[in-house]
Design an enzyme around this catalytic site. Structure first.
Site, PDB file in Angstrom:
ATOM      1  N   SER A 118       0.819  -1.203   0.092  1.00  0.00           N
ATOM      2  CA  SER A 118       0.019  -0.026  -0.044  1.00  0.00           C
ATOM      3  C   SER A 118       1.002   1.116  -0.104  1.00  0.00           C
ATOM      4  O   SER A 118       1.778   1.171  -0.765  1.00  0.00           O
ATOM      5  CB  SER A 118      -0.816   0.118   1.099  1.00  0.00           C
ATOM      6  OG  SER A 118      -2.374   0.801   1.054  1.00  0.00           O
ATOM      7  N   ASP A 171      -4.877  -3.420  -3.654  1.00  0.00           N
ATOM      8  CA  ASP A 171      -3.891  -3.050  -2.443  1.00  0.00           C
ATOM      9  C   ASP A 171      -3.543  -4.333  -1.832  1.00  0.00           C
ATOM     10  O   ASP A 171      -4.277  -5.163  -1.214  1.00  0.00           O
ATOM     11  CB  ASP A 171      -4.806  -2.450  -1.574  1.00  0.00           C
ATOM     12  CG  ASP A 171      -3.978  -1.273  -0.426  1.00  0.00           C
ATOM     13  OD1 ASP A 171      -3.191  -2.151   0.074  1.00  0.00           O
ATOM     14  OD2 ASP A 171      -4.226  -0.090  -0.301  1.00  0.00           O
TER      15      ASP A 171
END
Length: 305
Positions: free
Chosen positions: A69, A185
């Site tokens: 992320s 993500d």
């Protein structure tokens, strides 16, 4: 941005941090290869810049960086500029706004509320190579396969697409098609990617987290939103703690503290300077007292777990 905002963080007195053990007395004594593991957390990742200042001032360069992320963005920049990453990160964070990173799409998108043009601009301005394998420090970005739920390690090929995939918050930023997979993500399955670091061969890890990873036993309000957020946080904390303990059973696992007690919302960019400065001050004192002897989870709780 004025001179005070861009000044290098300076140490603050009176921080009480203690992790004390036995023989290993410095970062250079950690078993090699050492991986820096950089977790997710949106704007909370500004604290990574403060930790980076402390590590750079001690002359520490890891053998491997693994990020998920926002941690993938931080990690790629650190891998590209191992002796100057913290300054670059600080300048970027203190100048960012929500619109820079999460611009609302002009037309309703089929897969996300926001477009990724803001992230693309940030990546383009970071002076990164086109390919992951061209980075001076070996680097792995972690993403999630949206079809299978598998953790995907991206350690070669196009760097920009790897970073866009690792940061593609489901429903907020668009998924990325790469090598026949639909990726989102990495924090969906690995908020702090210590498993990926071990898979890549790390013999010890320094973990940079953002937000609260340990259970805090806080009582939420009774609103629907507060209950939902609390449930998500508990699930994330359980995942992180489980992964850390699993890694610590085999290798030294050092969780670098940030010292931040009051975390802003992950999309609130008004607190970046505070996060950077607090993390810098706290991790410096932590590292002064760090002693590592063998596998274990080294934290601010006073030793290994």
């Amino acid at each position: 941005m004025d001179a005070e905002d861009t000044a290098m963080p300076t140490p603050a007195a009176g921080l009480a941090v203690a992790v004390r053990g036995a023989s290993r007395s410095s970062l250079t004594d950690l078993p090699r290869p050492v991986a820096v593991v950089v977790g997710g957390g949106g704007v909370l990742g500004a604290a990574h810049a403060g930790v980076g200042h402390a590590l750079e001032q001690r002359g520490f360069v890891p053998d491997l960086i693994v990020g998920t992320s926002v941690g993938a963005l931080t990690g790629a920049l650190a891998a590209a500029h191992p002796h100057d990453a913290a300054r670059r990160l600080q300048e970027a964070w203190v100048g960012l706004s929500r619109r820079d990173v999460f611009p609302i799409a002009h037309l309703p998108a089929r897969t996300s509320v926001c477009g990724d043009r803001g992230l693309r601009r940030l990546i383009d301005g970071a002076e990164l190579p086109a390919l992951i394998e061209a980075l001076p420090v070996p680097f792995v970005a972690v993403a999630t396969d949206l079809t299978t739920g598998d953790e995907v390690l991206l350690d070669s090929g196009n760097l920009k697409s790897a970073l866009l995939a690792s940061t593609a918050i489901p429903g907020i930023l668009p998924p990325v098609e790469r090598d026949g997979r639909t990726l989102v993500d990495g924090g969906v399955v690995s908020r702090v990617p210590v498993r990926a670091a071990r898979q890549a061969g790390a013999a010890s890890v320094l973990v940079l987290t953002a937000g609260t990873w340990a259970p805090d036993h806080a009582r939420p309000s009774r609103s629907a939103a507060a209950v939902a957020i609390r449930a998500y946080r508990l699930r994330a904390q359980d995942q992180v703690l489980r992964d850390l303990r699993e890694a610590a059973s085999a290798i030294p696992t050092v969780v670098l503290p940030t010292g931040v007690d009051a975390w802003p919302a992950a999309w609130d960019f008004d607190h970046s300077q505070r996060l950077i400065r607090t993390a810098y001050d706290t991790v410096n004192e932590f590292l002064d007292d760090l002693r590592v002897e063998g596998p274990g989870l080294y934290t601010t709780t006073g030793g290994t777990d």
